[in-house]
Write an enzyme that holds these catalytic residues in place. Structure first.
Site, PDB file in Angstrom:
ATOM      1  CG  HIS A 167      32.437  51.334  47.450  1.00  0.00           C
ATOM      2  ND1 HIS A 167      31.649  52.448  47.618  1.00  0.00           N
ATOM      3  CD2 HIS A 167      33.245  51.607  46.390  1.00  0.00           C
ATOM      4  CE1 HIS A 167      31.959  53.355  46.711  1.00  0.00           C
ATOM      5  NE2 HIS A 167      32.928  52.870  45.953  1.00  0.00           N
ATOM      6  CB  ILE A 168      34.320  46.024  50.790  1.00  0.00           C
ATOM      7  CG1 ILE A 168      34.044  45.674  49.333  1.00  0.00           C
ATOM      8  CG2 ILE A 168      34.326  44.751  51.637  1.00  0.00           C
ATOM      9  CD1 ILE A 168      35.128  44.835  48.675  1.00  0.00           C
ATOM     10  CB  ALA A 244      38.704  39.222  51.518  1.00  0.00           C
ATOM     11  CD  GLU A 275      45.173  35.179  43.820  1.00  0.00           C
ATOM     12  OE1 GLU A 275      44.386  35.172  42.840  1.00  0.00           O
ATOM     13  OE2 GLU A 275      44.946  35.820  44.867  1.00  0.00           O
ATOM     14  CG  HIS A 298      40.996  36.083  44.197  1.00  0.00           C
ATOM     15  ND1 HIS A 298      42.099  36.680  43.659  1.00  0.00           N
ATOM     16  CD2 HIS A 298      40.089  37.083  44.372  1.00  0.00           C
ATOM     17  CE1 HIS A 298      41.876  37.978  43.493  1.00  0.00           C
ATOM     18  NE2 HIS A 298      40.655  38.245  43.934  1.00  0.00           N
ATOM     19  CB  ILE A 299      35.748  32.441  46.316  1.00  0.00           C
ATOM     20  CG1 ILE A 299      36.020  32.143  47.794  1.00  0.00           C
ATOM     21  CG2 ILE A 299      36.373  31.374  45.420  1.00  0.00           C
ATOM     22  CD1 ILE A 299      35.320  30.894  48.317  1.00  0.00           C
ATOM     23  N   GLY A 300      36.080  35.935  47.200  1.00  0.00           N
ATOM     24  CA  GLY A 300      35.346  36.929  47.977  1.00  0.00           C
ATOM     25  C   GLY A 300      34.132  37.487  47.257  1.00  0.00           C
ATOM     26  N   GLY A 301      34.278  37.766  45.975  1.00  0.00           N
ATOM     27  CA  GLY A 301      33.171  38.319  45.202  1.00  0.00           C
ATOM     28  C   GLY A 301      32.501  37.299  44.311  1.00  0.00           C
TER      29      GLY A 301
END
Length: 415
Positions: A167-168, A244, A275, A298-301
């Protein structure tokens, strides 16, 4: 719901006193949807350690988590009232999926809702890396003025190599082409290319041709440390790596060495093998202090749009399962979705997949002279999931008899 040898609950009403626990600051959109259906929702901002989570799950029917909460078999064994788990993210590796399956607990996730947010961030990092923008910004912040063009390039005409064309990855390819990039992808599954994206036969082929390599794969044994020293050496001199996806797919020490040696000209990393559990905890990585390296937590989404959409997507799956037993989209469970039949009660039964279970259940139905309006059984190697609609006047007796079978894992009624 019941476990073997115990009485099931009375027919479930969508306005019943059922409890939901949402952890890790899941978007309020999920709480609003679940509360609107009469569920009692408790929403916490942090993850819980397994020992504390096991205690908090007593009397909880639906659980919502993100990536920081781990659910081992010991937690599932104690969560006798738990009906389903919602992972408000893409990944589900934080849940022991086989154990959840064997305890009759389907796990739902959000495979679609944050794809755009991740794809946009990765594309932004491609531009940032090729222009060395973070280094130039840091220099100006410290009073330095280094107006240079050396090592700075346009992305037009460059090759983006995508590992994992789901999907990504596929959406990222479309966006990259709009900037004039050439897109290659490698996937262990056959995927239909979008636009002018082109598949390659091997990972080595992709690595050798790409100016930017970006990973979009799940955490599995086959992807563990898939980008180690050998694979990094196969990348084009001066290329950049972007991760990511999952922190376990890249050997951080090997990546740091490839950057120090100048074999790679830059990297962007959003996920790490280990993390911090919360925003107040410190963080250390070998990649800190290296030039042209973008490090994010860890902010990709993590956009407001993505989190709101994820909240609605997973809450919808939980509600459909709670109200009708629909398991479409569950990652560890037979997928079943039947419309409710007016005037009936629905029995939902999870049982161990052993010979003769359906025979025993049908005998119960026959002995109680119950009229079945619809019946679907779907199985995997461990469990069977039975959805049965029958007359209301005998539903409770049938449910209790099914729950008393030695093969029973969970049985409940919805109306």
């Amino acid at each position: 719901m019941s476990t073997s040898g115990s009485s099931p609950q009375r027919p479930i009403s969508k306005k019943g006193p059922f409890r939901v626990l949402l952890l890790e600051n899941i978007h309020v959109s999920a709480q609003e949807m679940l509360s609107a259906e009469g569920l009692s929702v408790e929403r916490l901002s942090a993850a819980l350690k397994p020992e504390e989570l096991a205690e908090r799950l007593q009397g909880v029917h639906l659980l919502g988590i993100r990536s920081k909460t781990t659910i081992p078999p010991s937690v599932l064994a104690k969560a006798k009232d738990l009906l389903a788990i919602g992972a408000f993210c893409i990944g589900t590796n934080q849940v022991d999926l086989p154990a959840a399956n064997q305890h009759g607990v389907p796990v739902f996730n959000a495979p679609f809702s944050n794809t755009r947010s991740v794809a946009e961030m990765v594309l932004a990092e491609v531009v940032v890396l090729t222009r060395q923008l973070f280094d130039r910004s840091r220099e100006v912040h410290t009073g330095q003025w280094r107006k240079v063009a050396t090592g700075s390039h346009e992305v037009r005409g460059k090759t983006l190599g995508i590992i994992g064309y789901g999907h990504i990855g596929s959406q990222l390819g479309v966006l990259a082409e709009s900037l004039g990039m050439r897109v290659l992808y490698y996937d262990v599954m056959t995927r239909l290319p979008l636009g002018n994206s082109r598949p390659v036969a091997t990972l080595a082929e992709l690595l050798g041709q790409s100016d930017f390599v970006t990973l979009h794969v799940p955490a599995t044994p086959s992807t563990h440390m898939m980008m180690g020293a050998e694979q990094l050496a196969q990348m084009k001199p001066g290329a950049c790596l972007i991760n990511a996806s999952r922190g376990t797919v890249v050997d951080i020490s090997a990546l740091a060495q490839a950057l120090r040696s100048k074999h790679l000209s830059g990297a962007a990393v959003d996920v790490y093998p280990e993390e911090p559990e919360g925003n107040s905890d410190g963080f250390v990585t070998e990649l800190q202090g290296l030039s042209n390296v973008v490090l994010t937590p860890h902010i990709g989404g993590s956009t407001e749009e993505a989190q709101a959409s994820i909240g609605k997507e997973v809450a919808t799956s939980l509600l459909k399962f709670f109200k009708s037993g629909a398991t479409t989209g569950a990652v560890n469970f037979p997928n079943v979705e039947n419309p409710l039949i007016p005037g009936t009660h629905r029995i939902l039964n999870v049982h161990r997949n052993t010979p003769g279970v359906l025979r025993d259940i049908n005998r119960i139905v026959s002995d109680l002279n119950a009229n079945i309006h619809a019946q679907v059984l779907s199985t995997d190697s461990n469990i069977g999931y039975l959805v049965m609609d029958l007359d209301q006047d005998v539903s409770q007796q049938v449910c209790e008899a099914i729950a008393s079978l030695s093969t029973d894992i969970k049985t409940r009624i919805v109306s």
